[in-house]
Design a protein around this motif. Structure first.
Motif, PDB file in Angstrom:
ATOM      1  N   LEU A 104      20.658   9.166  12.249  1.00  0.00           N
ATOM      2  CA  LEU A 104      20.703   8.178  11.169  1.00  0.00           C
ATOM      3  C   LEU A 104      19.682   8.511  10.078  1.00  0.00           C
ATOM      4  O   LEU A 104      19.987   8.447   8.885  1.00  0.00           O
ATOM      5  CB  LEU A 104      20.435   6.774  11.721  1.00  0.00           C
ATOM      6  CG  LEU A 104      21.519   6.149  12.597  1.00  0.00           C
ATOM      7  CD1 LEU A 104      21.056   4.799  13.124  1.00  0.00           C
ATOM      8  CD2 LEU A 104      22.839   5.985  11.840  1.00  0.00           C
ATOM      9  N   LYS A 105      18.475   8.854  10.499  1.00  0.00           N
ATOM     10  CA  LYS A 105      17.432   9.193   9.519  1.00  0.00           C
ATOM     11  C   LYS A 105      17.794  10.450   8.731  1.00  0.00           C
ATOM     12  O   LYS A 105      17.540  10.528   7.524  1.00  0.00           O
ATOM     13  CB  LYS A 105      16.095   9.393  10.222  1.00  0.00           C
ATOM     14  CG  LYS A 105      15.497   8.119  10.801  1.00  0.00           C
ATOM     15  CD  LYS A 105      15.227   7.059   9.750  1.00  0.00           C
ATOM     16  CE  LYS A 105      14.031   7.399   8.894  1.00  0.00           C
ATOM     17  NZ  LYS A 105      13.668   6.268   7.985  1.00  0.00           N
ATOM     18  N   SER A 106      18.389  11.416   9.409  1.00  0.00           N
ATOM     19  CA  SER A 106      18.744  12.667   8.727  1.00  0.00           C
ATOM     20  C   SER A 106      19.796  12.445   7.660  1.00  0.00           C
ATOM     21  O   SER A 106      19.933  13.237   6.727  1.00  0.00           O
ATOM     22  CB  SER A 106      19.249  13.699   9.746  1.00  0.00           C
ATOM     23  OG  SER A 106      20.549  13.373  10.201  1.00  0.00           O
ATOM     24  N   ARG A 107      20.545  11.345   7.798  1.00  0.00           N
ATOM     25  CA  ARG A 107      21.569  11.005   6.814  1.00  0.00           C
ATOM     26  C   ARG A 107      21.028  10.094   5.714  1.00  0.00           C
ATOM     27  O   ARG A 107      21.784   9.603   4.886  1.00  0.00           O
ATOM     28  CB  ARG A 107      22.764  10.352   7.508  1.00  0.00           C
ATOM     29  CG  ARG A 107      23.532  11.315   8.412  1.00  0.00           C
ATOM     30  CD  ARG A 107      24.586  10.576   9.219  1.00  0.00           C
ATOM     31  NE  ARG A 107      25.363  11.486  10.041  1.00  0.00           N
ATOM     32  CZ  ARG A 107      26.547  12.000   9.711  1.00  0.00           C
ATOM     33  NH1 ARG A 107      27.082  11.713   8.539  1.00  0.00           N
ATOM     34  NH2 ARG A 107      27.190  12.800  10.535  1.00  0.00           N
ATOM     35  N   GLY A 108      19.721   9.850   5.737  1.00  0.00           N
ATOM     36  CA  GLY A 108      19.083   9.089   4.671  1.00  0.00           C
ATOM     37  C   GLY A 108      19.141   7.585   4.823  1.00  0.00           C
ATOM     38  O   GLY A 108      18.822   6.857   3.876  1.00  0.00           O
ATOM     39  N   LEU A 109      19.538   7.100   5.994  1.00  0.00           N
ATOM     40  CA  LEU A 109      19.607   5.656   6.197  1.00  0.00           C
ATOM     41  C   LEU A 109      18.229   5.089   6.557  1.00  0.00           C
ATOM     42  O   LEU A 109      17.421   5.747   7.207  1.00  0.00           O
ATOM     43  CB  LEU A 109      20.599   5.307   7.312  1.00  0.00           C
ATOM     44  CG  LEU A 109      22.064   5.203   6.878  1.00  0.00           C
ATOM     45  CD1 LEU A 109      22.646   6.570   6.589  1.00  0.00           C
ATOM     46  CD2 LEU A 109      22.893   4.487   7.941  1.00  0.00           C
ATOM     47  N   LYS A 110      17.981   3.863   6.134  1.00  0.00           N
ATOM     48  CA  LYS A 110      16.784   3.153   6.535  1.00  0.00           C
ATOM     49  C   LYS A 110      17.056   2.450   7.870  1.00  0.00           C
ATOM     50  O   LYS A 110      18.192   2.075   8.172  1.00  0.00           O
ATOM     51  CB  LYS A 110      16.375   2.139   5.468  1.00  0.00           C
ATOM     52  CG  LYS A 110      15.957   2.799   4.165  1.00  0.00           C
ATOM     53  CD  LYS A 110      15.467   1.778   3.154  1.00  0.00           C
ATOM     54  CE  LYS A 110      14.989   2.474   1.882  1.00  0.00           C
ATOM     55  NZ  LYS A 110      14.482   1.500   0.879  1.00  0.00           N
ATOM     56  N   ILE A 111      15.992   2.282   8.651  1.00  0.00           N
ATOM     57  CA  ILE A 111      16.129   1.722  10.004  1.00  0.00           C
ATOM     58  C   ILE A 111      15.085   0.634  10.201  1.00  0.00           C
ATOM     59  O   ILE A 111      13.917   0.810   9.828  1.00  0.00           O
ATOM     60  CB  ILE A 111      15.957   2.815  11.079  1.00  0.00           C
ATOM     61  CG1 ILE A 111      16.980   3.938  10.884  1.00  0.00           C
ATOM     62  CG2 ILE A 111      16.106   2.221  12.474  1.00  0.00           C
ATOM     63  CD1 ILE A 111      16.826   5.079  11.871  1.00  0.00           C
ATOM     64  N   ALA A 112      15.506  -0.465  10.801  1.00  0.00           N
ATOM     65  CA  ALA A 112      14.566  -1.558  11.076  1.00  0.00           C
ATOM     66  C   ALA A 112      14.856  -2.176  12.436  1.00  0.00           C
ATOM     67  O   ALA A 112      15.973  -2.086  12.960  1.00  0.00           O
ATOM     68  CB  ALA A 112      14.651  -2.634   9.990  1.00  0.00           C
ATOM     69  N   LEU A 113      13.832  -2.800  12.981  1.00  0.00           N
ATOM     70  CA  LEU A 113      13.946  -3.560  14.220  1.00  0.00           C
ATOM     71  C   LEU A 113      13.804  -5.040  13.895  1.00  0.00           C
ATOM     72  O   LEU A 113      12.896  -5.435  13.150  1.00  0.00           O
ATOM     73  CB  LEU A 113      12.843  -3.145  15.198  1.00  0.00           C
ATOM     74  CG  LEU A 113      12.891  -3.824  16.576  1.00  0.00           C
ATOM     75  CD1 LEU A 113      13.925  -3.133  17.452  1.00  0.00           C
ATOM     76  CD2 LEU A 113      11.522  -3.804  17.246  1.00  0.00           C
TER      77      LEU A 113
END
Length: 232
Positions: A104-113
């Motif tokens: 997901l990160k490699s595709r430029g998406l932001k991630i949150a918990l």
């Protein structure tokens, strides 16, 4: 409009809490002779039953265990403290957790918990999975003074990420707190299906996608159309 962020629940979604709990309780039993007046399998199974997938706090669980099994030489406060300090050492993520997040990160998406629970305890368990560097934001209900299914905690996470609800996907295992709540906030929702299903119902009719394994998430999340703003 493309999906720009994926937000996650913790317990039962990223953290295999049931397996982690069984490991911790087994270890606690082995370390504390006062518990060994009960057969180990019986003690562990009863703890898991009383815990109810984490929806009963452990002070009540330990009080009940002490009463049911007439445990002497230990009080519930000591056992609870041991749990709070030690559970993080037994935290196990679901299969394909790290590769999925890395993709997901490699595709430029932001991630949150976005997790319900006690702040430091949940954060310690989250960090124990070794995935925290991949996350842009972490929101835990005690620290935020907001709790799922309140849509405000989802909106706060989206604001911190700098994305709109229609550009985000939420991934969770709970029908009310995760799936229905995130969709009510305007997001897409992917249900992480875990057996047994009974505590959470059947989200097939409510989720935009369903996964049994985290390895399935990237393809499903990125194939979901974003939610048109005028349809929220």
């Amino acid at each position: 409009m493309a999906i720009k962020a994926v937000l996650f629940d913790l317990d039962g979604t990223l953290l295999d809490r049931d397996a982690s709990l069984a490991l911790f309780v087994s270890n606690q039993y082995d370390r504390l002779p006062s518990l060994q007046s009960v057969e180990k399998d019986i003690f562990v199974q009863r703890f898991i039953e009383l815990d109810n997938h984490g929806y009963v706090w452990k002070d009540k669980v330990y009080r009940q265990l002490i009463e049911e099994f007439s445990i002497a030489g230990l009080d519930w406060q000591t056992l609870l403290s041991d749990y709070l300090n030690g559970f993080k050492r037994f935290c196990i993520g679901f299969p394909h957790l790290l590769p999925m997040l890395t993709e997901l990160k490699s595709r430029g998406l932001k991630i949150a918990l976005v997790s319900n629970g006690y702040g430091q305890f949940q954060f310690d368990n989250f960090e124990a999975l070794g995935i925290s560097p991949l996350f842009d934001e972490v929101l835990i209900s005690e620290w935020e003074e907001l709790r799922k299914p309140d849509p405000a905690i989802f909106m706060r996470a989206l604001t911190k990420l700098g994305v709109k609800a229609e550009e985000a996907v939420f991934v969770g295992d709970h029908l009310i707190n995760d799936i229905k709540a995130s969709r009510a906030a305007g997001m897409k929702a992917v249900w992480k299906r875990n057996p047994p299903l009974a505590p959470f119902g059947d989200a097939n009719g409510d989720a935009d996608g369903v996964i049994d394994d985290l390895g399935e998430l990237v393809q499903i999340a990125l194939s979901l159309p974003s939610v048109p703003a005028n349809n929220r």
